[in-house]
Design an enzyme around this catalytic site. Structure first.
Site, short mmCIF file in Angstrom:
data_model
loop_
_atom_site.label_atom_id
_atom_site.label_comp_id
_atom_site.label_asym_id
_atom_site.label_seq_id
_atom_site.Cartn_x
_atom_site.Cartn_y
_atom_site.Cartn_z
N ASN A 14 0.87 -1.18 0.00
CA ASN A 14 0.00 0.00 0.00
C ASN A 14 0.90 1.23 0.00
O ASN A 14 1.44 1.61 1.03
CB ASN A 14 -0.90 -0.02 1.23
N LYS A 21 3.26 0.86 3.16
CA LYS A 21 2.78 -0.10 4.14
C LYS A 21 2.82 -1.48 3.49
O LYS A 21 2.41 -1.63 2.33
CB LYS A 21 1.36 0.25 4.57
N ARG A 93 -2.66 -2.19 -3.34
CA ARG A 93 -3.81 -1.30 -3.14
C ARG A 93 -3.63 -0.11 -4.08
O ARG A 93 -2.64 0.61 -4.01
CB ARG A 93 -3.88 -0.81 -1.71
N HIS A 182 -12.24 3.87 0.15
CA HIS A 182 -12.36 2.90 1.24
C HIS A 182 -13.21 1.69 0.82
O HIS A 182 -13.81 1.01 1.65
CB HIS A 182 -13.01 3.53 2.50
N GLY A 212 -11.33 6.95 10.37
CA GLY A 212 -9.93 6.96 10.74
C GLY A 212 -9.42 8.37 10.52
O GLY A 212 -10.16 9.34 10.72
N ARG A 243 -8.70 16.73 7.04
CA ARG A 243 -9.45 17.18 5.87
C ARG A 243 -10.76 17.84 6.28
O ARG A 243 -11.42 17.39 7.21
CB ARG A 243 -9.74 16.00 4.93
N CYS A 286 -7.76 11.40 17.31
CA CYS A 286 -9.00 11.43 18.07
C CYS A 286 -8.77 11.15 19.55
O CYS A 286 -9.44 11.71 20.42
CB CYS A 286 -10.00 10.44 17.48
N GLY A 333 -9.97 2.97 12.53
CA GLY A 333 -9.33 3.20 13.83
C GLY A 333 -10.23 3.88 14.84
O GLY A 333 -10.30 3.47 16.01
N GLU A 336 -13.64 1.68 15.39
CA GLU A 336 -13.44 0.46 16.17
C GLU A 336 -13.10 0.73 17.62
O GLU A 336 -13.33 -0.13 18.49
CB GLU A 336 -12.32 -0.38 15.54
N GLU A 388 -8.52 -4.66 5.37
CA GLU A 388 -8.34 -4.38 3.96
C GLU A 388 -7.23 -5.23 3.35
O GLU A 388 -7.31 -5.63 2.19
CB GLU A 388 -8.05 -2.90 3.76
#
Length: 403
Positions: A14, A21, A93, A182, A212, A243, A286, A333, A336, A388
């Site tokens: 990714n 990643k 990806r 996504h 996330g 964003r 967050c 993230g 969940e 994913e």
């Protein structure tokens, strides 16, 4: 079947603009063999962090090294730990597939051309994806390379959902439309939630909230995406980590004429300086904002309230295409792990037959799936960890085994 003897290992890549990643997974079990992240690529201090056999390691790369160096490091790790013999494919990806790609495909010259054309719609992601593909092709010449597209799941949207109210030629001549992202995450949690609720996926109406640093909501009718909050780019829709999400397009004129912003400054403002970070003036994380909110920080409280309000409003809007809702799914993230955000959103949507069981909500954290609504709730609220990488591995393995 042991990991070392499995014939179904897939390398999943990714690529971001300055990151890579990676993971090797057993496509038959989803079990992870090795995983890691190369970050700050092209900077003065790039590095590769990885986890193998439960141990975390860090490799410092030479200054200014980019994706090819990260791939070379990954190849060395694979050879060092004798992982190459069981690899059957490399799954990539790819963020933007445009209208051309509606499913995962084996990469060849024509596919490269298609990805290159679509990259103009998401230049930062698209060009990085192409770099990763080129580097992997050079390093893993004997393995099938498969592209898995973030946009593919949303190709079932109708034109009333994906078109902008712009001159039609912008769509026909330049592909300006809503694509959504996504997709692999929304697809995965849809199937898992249908299994959890023991109902046929083709008879299931869900709203999936992938939350996330990037956030999107997807309306899923009878197992298919019929609308989603992200658009031509991943900027449209919800308030996110950095964003802005939806804004008045007239802001562009104000910023250019009144504040002398240029196009790059506007792009940076909307993509890197806004969202939770912009409102809280603390962080895009967050967890940090929730801690500050509990301590009474007014801007942190405002950031959370705005985030939840806009999310609830988008979920409510997707009742228009669905009419009937079986479950609201939280994933990603934040989705969940944040019981606070889940509770705030569900409370605002009680008229849809949703409620939140506080004990179940608190227990559904750190990768734990579960129903967090009460037994009497008309509509279920579900926490479903996404995977994913496994979706990419499954598609890559399936295509490789057909060769």
């Amino acid at each position: 079947m042991s990991l070392q003897s499995s014939p179904h290992h897939v390398l999943v890549l990714n690529c971001g603009s300055s990151s890579l990643k990676f993971a090797i997974l057993d496509a038959t079990t989803s079990e992870e063999v090795i995983s890691g992240l190369a970050e700050r690529l092209g900077s003065s201090s790039p590095s590769v962090k990885y986890k193998y056999l439960g141990k975390k390691q860090l490799i410092e790369l030479a200054p200014d090294q980019a994706h090819s160096a990260a791939i070379n490091t990954l190849v060395s790790l694979i050879n060092e730990h004798h992982l190459a013999e069981n690899l059957i494919a490399v799954g990539h990806r790819v963020v933007h597939g445009g209208e051309h790609f509606t499913k995962s495909v084996l990469i060849d010259d024509d596919v490269i051309k298609g990805i290159t054309q679509a990259a103009t719609l998401a230049p930062l992601h698209g060009h990085a994806n192409l770099l990763g593909i080129a580097a992997a092709q050079a390093s893993f010449k004997g393995l099938p390379q498969v592209a898995v597209f973030d946009t593919a799941f949303h190709q079932t949207m109708g034109n009333v959902a994906y078109l902008y109210a712009l001159p039609y030629k912008l769509y026909t001549d330049y592909g300006v439309r809503r694509y959504g992202f996504h997709g692999t995450s929304h697809y995965y949690v849809t199937g898992q939630t249908a299994a959890l609720l023991n109902q046929p996926i083709k008879q299931s109406n869900f709203i999936s909230a992938h939350l996330g640093n990037g956030c999107s909501v997807c309306a899923i009718k009878n197992g298919k995406s019929v609308d989603t909050s992200m658009g031509l780019t991943p900027l449209e829709g919800l308030m996110m980590g950095t964003r802005s999400g939806d804004i008045d397009p007239g802001l562009f004129n104000f910023l250019t004429t009144q504040l002398n912003y240029d196009a790059q400054q506007i792009d940076d403002l909307l993509n890197q300086q806004s969202g939770l970070l912009g409102i809280s003036e603390l962080s895009n994380d967050c967890r940090t904002i929730e801690e500050a909110a509990v301590a009474g920080n007014e801007k942190a409280i405002l950031a959370l309230e705005m985030f939840c309000y806009r999310l609830a409003k988008q979920i409510a809007a997707f009742m228009v295409p669905l009419q009937r809702l079986d479950a609201l799914i939280f994933t990603g993230g934040i989705g969940e792990n944040s019981d606070i955000i889940r509770d705030k959103v569900i409370t605002q949507l009680s008229y849809l037959g949703l409620d939140c069981d506080s004990t179940a909500n608190l227990a559904a954290r750190f990768g734990t799936q579960g129903i967090i609504s009460s037994h009497n709730a008309k509509t279920k609220a579900v926490v479903m960890p996404t995977n994913e990488e496994w979706v990419i591995a499954l598609d890559a393995a399936s295509i490789a085994q057909e060769l």
